[in-house]
Design a protein around this motif. Structure first.
Motif, PDB file in Angstrom:
ATOM      1  N   ALA A 262       0.812  -1.216   0.000  1.00 31.13           N
ATOM      2  CA  ALA A 262       0.000   0.000   0.000  1.00 31.13           C
ATOM      3  C   ALA A 262       0.843   1.263   0.000  1.00 31.13           C
ATOM      4  O   ALA A 262       0.320   2.355  -0.257  1.00 31.13           O
ATOM      5  CB  ALA A 262      -0.945   0.002   1.202  1.00 31.13           C
ATOM      6  N   THR A 263       2.146   1.145   0.273  1.00 32.42           N
ATOM      7  CA  THR A 263       2.997   2.338   0.271  1.00 32.42           C
ATOM      8  C   THR A 263       3.163   2.939  -1.121  1.00 32.42           C
ATOM      9  O   THR A 263       3.661   4.055  -1.255  1.00 32.42           O
ATOM     10  CB  THR A 263       4.382   2.010   0.857  1.00 32.42           C
ATOM     11  OG1 THR A 263       4.983   0.976   0.076  1.00 32.42           O
ATOM     12  CG2 THR A 263       4.281   1.572   2.308  1.00 32.42           C
ATOM     13  N   GLU A 264       2.732   2.208  -2.148  1.00 29.55           N
ATOM     14  CA  GLU A 264       2.774   2.730  -3.522  1.00 29.55           C
ATOM     15  C   GLU A 264       1.464   3.392  -3.927  1.00 29.55           C
ATOM     16  O   GLU A 264       1.308   3.779  -5.084  1.00 29.55           O
ATOM     17  CB  GLU A 264       3.078   1.595  -4.498  1.00 29.55           C
ATOM     18  CG  GLU A 264       4.432   0.961  -4.346  1.00 29.55           C
ATOM     19  CD  GLU A 264       4.702  -0.061  -5.443  1.00 29.55           C
ATOM     20  OE1 GLU A 264       5.016   0.360  -6.572  1.00 29.55           O
ATOM     21  OE2 GLU A 264       4.581  -1.265  -5.167  1.00 29.55           O
ATOM     22  N   THR A 265       0.523   3.519  -2.997  1.00 30.81           N
ATOM     23  CA  THR A 265      -0.817   3.995  -3.333  1.00 30.81           C
ATOM     24  C   THR A 265      -1.207   5.179  -2.460  1.00 30.81           C
ATOM     25  O   THR A 265      -0.666   5.371  -1.371  1.00 30.81           O
ATOM     26  CB  THR A 265      -1.847   2.870  -3.139  1.00 30.81           C
ATOM     27  OG1 THR A 265      -1.955   2.561  -1.736  1.00 30.81           O
ATOM     28  CG2 THR A 265      -1.445   1.618  -3.902  1.00 30.81           C
ATOM     29  N   ILE A 310      -1.976  -8.914  -8.441  1.00 31.29           N
ATOM     30  CA  ILE A 310      -0.771  -9.206  -7.670  1.00 31.29           C
ATOM     31  C   ILE A 310       0.411  -9.346  -8.629  1.00 31.29           C
ATOM     32  O   ILE A 310       0.389 -10.169  -9.536  1.00 31.29           O
ATOM     33  CB  ILE A 310      -0.945 -10.493  -6.850  1.00 31.29           C
ATOM     34  CG1 ILE A 310      -2.122 -10.376  -5.888  1.00 31.29           C
ATOM     35  CG2 ILE A 310       0.348 -10.811  -6.092  1.00 31.29           C
ATOM     36  CD1 ILE A 310      -2.466 -11.671  -5.187  1.00 31.29           C
ATOM     37  N   LYS A 311       1.445  -8.552  -8.415  1.00 32.48           N
ATOM     38  CA  LYS A 311       2.662  -8.655  -9.225  1.00 32.48           C
ATOM     39  C   LYS A 311       3.659  -9.627  -8.604  1.00 32.48           C
ATOM     40  O   LYS A 311       4.218 -10.471  -9.286  1.00 32.48           O
ATOM     41  CB  LYS A 311       3.293  -7.269  -9.392  1.00 32.48           C
ATOM     42  CG  LYS A 311       2.476  -6.314 -10.253  1.00 32.48           C
ATOM     43  CD  LYS A 311       3.041  -4.912 -10.243  1.00 32.48           C
ATOM     44  CE  LYS A 311       4.413  -4.833 -10.889  1.00 32.48           C
ATOM     45  NZ  LYS A 311       4.910  -3.418 -10.914  1.00 32.48           N
ATOM     46  N   VAL A 353       1.709  -4.819  -6.165  1.00 36.87           N
ATOM     47  CA  VAL A 353       0.522  -4.920  -7.007  1.00 36.87           C
ATOM     48  C   VAL A 353       0.661  -3.975  -8.203  1.00 36.87           C
ATOM     49  O   VAL A 353       1.502  -3.067  -8.210  1.00 36.87           O
ATOM     50  CB  VAL A 353      -0.771  -4.574  -6.230  1.00 36.87           C
ATOM     51  CG1 VAL A 353      -0.977  -5.507  -5.059  1.00 36.87           C
ATOM     52  CG2 VAL A 353      -0.747  -3.125  -5.771  1.00 36.87           C
ATOM     53  N   ASP A 354      -0.192  -4.195  -9.188  1.00 40.35           N
ATOM     54  CA  ASP A 354      -0.245  -3.331 -10.370  1.00 40.35           C
ATOM     55  C   ASP A 354      -1.131  -2.134 -10.024  1.00 40.35           C
ATOM     56  O   ASP A 354      -2.357  -2.206 -10.111  1.00 40.35           O
ATOM     57  CB  ASP A 354      -0.817  -4.120 -11.554  1.00 40.35           C
ATOM     58  CG  ASP A 354      -0.721  -3.371 -12.860  1.00 40.35           C
ATOM     59  OD1 ASP A 354      -0.824  -2.133 -12.848  1.00 40.35           O
ATOM     60  OD2 ASP A 354      -0.561  -4.026 -13.910  1.00 40.35           O
ATOM     61  N   VAL A 355      -0.529  -1.035  -9.610  1.00 40.51           N
ATOM     62  CA  VAL A 355      -1.283   0.115  -9.110  1.00 40.51           C
ATOM     63  C   VAL A 355      -2.170   0.753 -10.183  1.00 40.51           C
ATOM     64  O   VAL A 355      -3.346   1.060  -9.924  1.00 40.51           O
ATOM     65  CB  VAL A 355      -0.341   1.152  -8.470  1.00 40.51           C
ATOM     66  CG1 VAL A 355      -1.117   2.402  -8.043  1.00 40.51           C
ATOM     67  CG2 VAL A 355       0.371   0.531  -7.270  1.00 40.51           C
ATOM     68  N   PRO A 356      -1.691   0.998 -11.417  1.00 41.33           N
ATOM     69  CA  PRO A 356      -2.584   1.578 -12.430  1.00 41.33           C
ATOM     70  C   PRO A 356      -3.829   0.723 -12.670  1.00 41.33           C
ATOM     71  O   PRO A 356      -4.941   1.257 -12.804  1.00 41.33           O
ATOM     72  CB  PRO A 356      -1.702   1.664 -13.676  1.00 41.33           C
ATOM     73  CG  PRO A 356      -0.310   1.768 -13.145  1.00 41.33           C
ATOM     74  CD  PRO A 356      -0.296   0.897 -11.929  1.00 41.33           C
ATOM     75  N   ARG A 357      -3.673  -0.598 -12.738  1.00 44.00           N
ATOM     76  CA  ARG A 357      -4.835  -1.465 -12.936  1.00 44.00           C
ATOM     77  C   ARG A 357      -5.736  -1.478 -11.706  1.00 44.00           C
ATOM     78  O   ARG A 357      -6.957  -1.573 -11.825  1.00 44.00           O
ATOM     79  CB  ARG A 357      -4.391  -2.884 -13.271  1.00 44.00           C
ATOM     80  CG  ARG A 357      -3.831  -3.025 -14.688  1.00 44.00           C
ATOM     81  CD  ARG A 357      -3.491  -4.475 -15.000  1.00 44.00           C
ATOM     82  NE  ARG A 357      -4.651  -5.326 -14.807  1.00 44.00           N
ATOM     83  CZ  ARG A 357      -4.611  -6.547 -14.285  1.00 44.00           C
ATOM     84  NH1 ARG A 357      -3.447  -7.076 -13.894  1.00 44.00           N
ATOM     85  NH2 ARG A 357      -5.700  -7.266 -14.164  1.00 44.00           N
ATOM     86  N   LEU A 358      -5.160  -1.378 -10.523  1.00 39.20           N
ATOM     87  CA  LEU A 358      -5.954  -1.274  -9.299  1.00 39.20           C
ATOM     88  C   LEU A 358      -6.841  -0.037  -9.343  1.00 39.20           C
ATOM     89  O   LEU A 358      -8.056  -0.106  -9.090  1.00 39.20           O
ATOM     90  CB  LEU A 358      -5.022  -1.211  -8.084  1.00 39.20           C
ATOM     91  CG  LEU A 358      -5.635  -0.712  -6.768  1.00 39.20           C
ATOM     92  CD1 LEU A 358      -6.703  -1.663  -6.272  1.00 39.20           C
ATOM     93  CD2 LEU A 358      -4.548  -0.510  -5.713  1.00 39.20           C
TER      94      LEU A 358
END
Length: 369
Positions: A262-265, A310-311, A353-358
């Motif tokens: 979640a630190t990427e979001t 999930i990456k 995780v794939d943030v853009p797709r999320l």
């Protein structure tokens, strides 16, 4: 033109093939069954309610960020806004199994201040732009900013409901846990078959070693949670004994979504703008409500809806430190073969995780009418 005649055997084969095709089609059309368990209804729960091919059996509430009664009011209002009042809201545990506000005060006196105490939070230790909910007792339900609900919760307790559902639909019910695990622990203690009858547990909780990934000031503030205590996370820390009971229960499958990915979001103004442009009640409710929070719960719901987000992940055995020590509530983890073998369960631990797709999935579901 005359049609060819089929033999009895050919007709039987064709009939069997048609029946199998119909059965496969019917099976594919069956909805995914899920129970949502949380300490404050928000976007993550709306996403699952609006997802196609999903049947939400119920929304359970538990104390954590908020007291259970306030969380229940948010859940009731949430299903109203989503136009899903057919989904029951089940009130769950008010207090953790052993932890308490007084024990937390004592722990802080011995080992230092916690960044976030949830329902027990009175003030921030240092200046921050993060909002501070008003401190109150467990029976107080303040007026909700989204409006107060008009419907009431079910008379059935959350743990009893969960037990009943997994017996009614053995091997079919997923549970998405985005709050403390008190309800799950109670259900497991009441019925030792509970976890084994569920399809899976997908939970947001725990922390392995997050690193700040974004450059915004908000990300720096949220990094205070883990910069000096990388194994501590609120959902687990609020009721460590419950979490340990759940971690040792015989689930068929467990997916852990720790704080790390979640630190990427961030629920920033740009994402809120994209979410709120649709003409739906949920989108309207989100307008102007950028919190800058990481997408902890939204990520967990999205991963259940679409595991291909999930990456990278790791296969680890997980438990919780329940000793009243400096590490109380911290996550314990082992690679296979190193665990103490005291009924710890193997979990798929999401790392990235794939943030853009999320974010795209979030926007799509919020726009669903």
């Amino acid at each position: 033109m005359a049609l060819p005649a089929f033999s009895r055997l050919q007709r039987s084969v064709l009939g069997l093939a048609a029946a199998l095709a119909f059965g496969a089609s019917a099976h594919a059309a069956e909805p995914r069954l899920v129970i949502l368990d949380d300490d404050g209804f928000a976007l993550a729960q709306w996403m699952v309610l609006k997802a196609p091919g999903v049947k939400v059996l119920g929304v359970a509430t538990v104390s954590g960020d908020l007291w259970q009664k306030e969380a229940t009011a948010h859940a009731l209002r949430g299903v109203e806004i989503a136009n899903r009042t057919d989904v029951p809201v089940l009130a769950g545990a008010t207090y953790p199994l052993l932890n308490s506000e007084k024990l937390t005060d004592r722990w802080e006196g011995l080992y230092g201040k916690l960044t976030w105490r949830g329902a027990w939070m009175r003030q921030w230790v240092e200046p921050t732009t993060q909002p501070l909910p008003p401190y109150h007792g467990p029976d107080v339900v303040p007026d909700l900013p989204e409006g107060n609900p008009h419907i009431r919760p079910s008379s059935e307790r959350a743990a009893d409901f969960m037990i009943r559902m997994v017996h009614q639909y053995p091997g079919q019910v997923s549970i998405i846990e985005t709050g403390p695990m008190t309800n799950l622990a109670l259900a497991q203690r009441l019925d030792p078959e509970f976890a084994g009858l569920a399809k899976e547990l997908v939970y947001m909780g725990g922390s392995l070693g997050p690193r700040r990934k974004l450059t915004s000031e908000a990300s720096a503030q949220f990094a205070r949670e883990f910069v000096n205590s990388p194994r501590r996370e609120f959902n687990i820390r609020f009721d460590p004994e419950a979490a340990s009971i759940v971690m040792r229960a015989p689930w068929r499958r467990i997916v852990m979504v720790p704080a790390d990915p979640a630190t990427e979001t961030e629920m920033n103004a740009d994402l809120v703008h994209r979410l709120s442009t649709a003409d739906t009640p949920i989108a309207h409710n989100l307008r102007g409500k950028a919190t800058n929070f990481p997408l902890w719960d939204e990520m967990t719901a999205a991963i259940w809806l679409d595991p291909s987000l999930i990456k990278t992940s790791a296969s680890l055995y997980i438990d919780v430190n329940t000793q009243f020590s400096a590490g109380y509530g911290d996550i314990l983890s082992w690679t296979p073969g190193y665990q103490p073998d005291l009924d710890e369960q193997r979990e798929q631990v999401v790392m990235t995780v794939d943030v853009p797709r999320l974010e795209a999935l979030m926007v799509k579901l919020v726009a669903t009418k």
